[in-house]
Design a protein around this motif. Structure first.
Motif, PDB file in Angstrom:
ATOM      1  N   GLN A   1      15.285-117.778  58.519  1.00 50.76           N
ATOM      2  CA  GLN A   1      15.217-118.420  59.839  1.00 50.76           C
ATOM      3  C   GLN A   1      13.997-119.333  59.936  1.00 50.76           C
ATOM      4  O   GLN A   1      14.080-120.445  60.473  1.00 50.76           O
ATOM      5  CB  GLN A   1      15.181-117.360  60.944  1.00 50.76           C
ATOM      6  CG  GLN A   1      16.496-116.650  61.111  1.00 50.76           C
ATOM      7  CD  GLN A   1      16.426-115.471  62.065  1.00 50.76           C
ATOM      8  OE1 GLN A   1      15.387-114.812  62.194  1.00 50.76           O
ATOM      9  NE2 GLN A   1      17.530-115.203  62.740  1.00 50.76           N
ATOM     10  N   THR A   2      12.877-118.891  59.417  1.00 51.93           N
ATOM     11  CA  THR A   2      11.665-119.708  59.438  1.00 51.93           C
ATOM     12  C   THR A   2      11.866-120.979  58.620  1.00 51.93           C
ATOM     13  O   THR A   2      11.520-122.083  59.069  1.00 51.93           O
ATOM     14  CB  THR A   2      10.462-118.899  58.895  1.00 51.93           C
ATOM     15  OG1 THR A   2      10.282-117.748  59.730  1.00 51.93           O
ATOM     16  CG2 THR A   2       9.195-119.732  58.884  1.00 51.93           C
ATOM     17  N   LEU A   3      12.430-120.853  57.430  1.00 56.76           N
ATOM     18  CA  LEU A   3      12.672-122.022  56.583  1.00 56.76           C
ATOM     19  C   LEU A   3      13.697-122.970  57.202  1.00 56.76           C
ATOM     20  O   LEU A   3      13.542-124.194  57.110  1.00 56.76           O
ATOM     21  CB  LEU A   3      13.110-121.576  55.187  1.00 56.76           C
ATOM     22  CG  LEU A   3      12.033-120.877  54.362  1.00 56.76           C
ATOM     23  CD1 LEU A   3      12.646-120.264  53.098  1.00 56.76           C
ATOM     24  CD2 LEU A   3      10.914-121.833  54.010  1.00 56.76           C
TER      25      LEU A   3
ATOM     26  N   ASN B   1      14.197-123.409  60.398  1.00 54.36           N
ATOM     27  CA  ASN B   1      13.486-124.097  61.480  1.00 54.36           C
ATOM     28  C   ASN B   1      12.548-125.170  60.933  1.00 54.36           C
ATOM     29  O   ASN B   1      12.411-126.238  61.524  1.00 54.36           O
ATOM     30  CB  ASN B   1      12.722-123.113  62.354  1.00 54.36           C
ATOM     31  CG  ASN B   1      13.622-122.400  63.336  1.00 54.36           C
ATOM     32  OD1 ASN B   1      14.689-122.874  63.694  1.00 54.36           O
ATOM     33  ND2 ASN B   1      13.189-121.237  63.778  1.00 54.36           N
ATOM     34  N   GLN B   2      11.918-124.907  59.800  1.00 52.76           N
ATOM     35  CA  GLN B   2      11.021-125.895  59.204  1.00 52.76           C
ATOM     36  C   GLN B   2      11.772-127.121  58.701  1.00 52.76           C
ATOM     37  O   GLN B   2      11.186-128.187  58.552  1.00 52.76           O
ATOM     38  CB  GLN B   2      10.215-125.266  58.063  1.00 52.76           C
ATOM     39  CG  GLN B   2       9.169-124.294  58.531  1.00 52.76           C
ATOM     40  CD  GLN B   2       8.481-123.587  57.383  1.00 52.76           C
ATOM     41  OE1 GLN B   2       8.823-123.740  56.213  1.00 52.76           O
ATOM     42  NE2 GLN B   2       7.491-122.767  57.712  1.00 52.76           N
ATOM     43  N   ASN B   3      13.068-126.963  58.424  1.00 53.19           N
ATOM     44  CA  ASN B   3      13.890-128.055  57.889  1.00 53.19           C
ATOM     45  C   ASN B   3      14.966-128.510  58.869  1.00 53.19           C
ATOM     46  O   ASN B   3      15.917-129.193  58.476  1.00 53.19           O
ATOM     47  CB  ASN B   3      14.526-127.615  56.571  1.00 53.19           C
ATOM     48  CG  ASN B   3      13.494-127.429  55.496  1.00 53.19           C
ATOM     49  OD1 ASN B   3      13.051-128.387  54.890  1.00 53.19           O
ATOM     50  ND2 ASN B   3      13.064-126.192  55.287  1.00 53.19           N
ATOM     51  N   ILE B   4      14.830-128.154  60.127  1.00 51.11           N
ATOM     52  CA  ILE B   4      15.856-128.418  61.140  1.00 51.11           C
ATOM     53  C   ILE B   4      16.139-129.909  61.284  1.00 51.11           C
ATOM     54  O   ILE B   4      17.266-130.305  61.589  1.00 51.11           O
ATOM     55  CB  ILE B   4      15.482-127.761  62.496  1.00 51.11           C
ATOM     56  CG1 ILE B   4      16.707-127.577  63.375  1.00 51.11           C
ATOM     57  CG2 ILE B   4      14.416-128.528  63.226  1.00 51.11           C
ATOM     58  CD1 ILE B   4      17.439-126.328  63.132  1.00 51.11           C
TER      59      ILE B   4
ATOM     60  N   SER C   1      16.556-132.076  59.045  1.00 48.66           N
ATOM     61  CA  SER C   1      17.497-132.563  58.039  1.00 48.66           C
ATOM     62  C   SER C   1      18.933-132.127  58.325  1.00 48.66           C
ATOM     63  O   SER C   1      19.843-132.502  57.605  1.00 48.66           O
ATOM     64  CB  SER C   1      17.080-132.089  56.645  1.00 48.66           C
ATOM     65  OG  SER C   1      17.195-130.685  56.541  1.00 48.66           O
TER      66      SER C   1
ATOM     67  N   PRO D   1      15.836-125.458  67.320  1.00 50.69           N
ATOM     68  CA  PRO D   1      15.386-124.371  66.451  1.00 50.69           C
ATOM     69  C   PRO D   1      16.024-123.045  66.876  1.00 50.69           C
ATOM     70  O   PRO D   1      16.330-122.833  68.043  1.00 50.69           O
ATOM     71  CB  PRO D   1      13.874-124.343  66.678  1.00 50.69           C
ATOM     72  CG  PRO D   1      13.541-125.723  67.131  1.00 50.69           C
ATOM     73  CD  PRO D   1      14.731-126.170  67.940  1.00 50.69           C
TER      74      PRO D   1
ATOM     75  N   VAL E   1      13.545-116.770  65.655  1.00 44.12           N
ATOM     76  CA  VAL E   1      13.176-116.004  64.469  1.00 44.12           C
ATOM     77  C   VAL E   1      13.078-114.549  64.920  1.00 44.12           C
ATOM     78  O   VAL E   1      12.042-114.077  65.351  1.00 44.12           O
ATOM     79  CB  VAL E   1      11.852-116.516  63.864  1.00 44.12           C
ATOM     80  CG1 VAL E   1      11.457-115.680  62.658  1.00 44.12           C
ATOM     81  CG2 VAL E   1      11.985-117.990  63.478  1.00 44.12           C
TER      82      VAL E   1
END
Length: 57
Positions: free
Chosen positions: A22-24, A26-29, A31, A37, A40
């Motif tokens: 979920q964190t990853l 959100n970090q790439n949302i 793309s 988001p 988490v």
């Protein structure tokens, strides 16, 4: 951040692994198709599964 098992539909979905994914996500949302988001929360619900599937395409 390191996964110990798979996350998604039909997977183990261990709390810590889901939090990592979920964190990853959100970090790439940015793309992905416009999405807000996701929470988490360590739960592999429909929003998490949808974003995993989209990210894999």
């Amino acid at each position: 951040m390191k996964l110990t098992d798979s996350v998604g539909s039909g997977a183990e979905n261990r709390f810590n692994d889901v939090v990592v994914v979920q964190t990853l996500l959100n970090q790439n949302i940015a793309s992905l198709t416009p999405h807000l988001p996701i929470d988490v929360d360590g739960k592999c619900g429909p929003n998490t599964i949808e974003l995993i599937a989209e990210f894999q395409c």
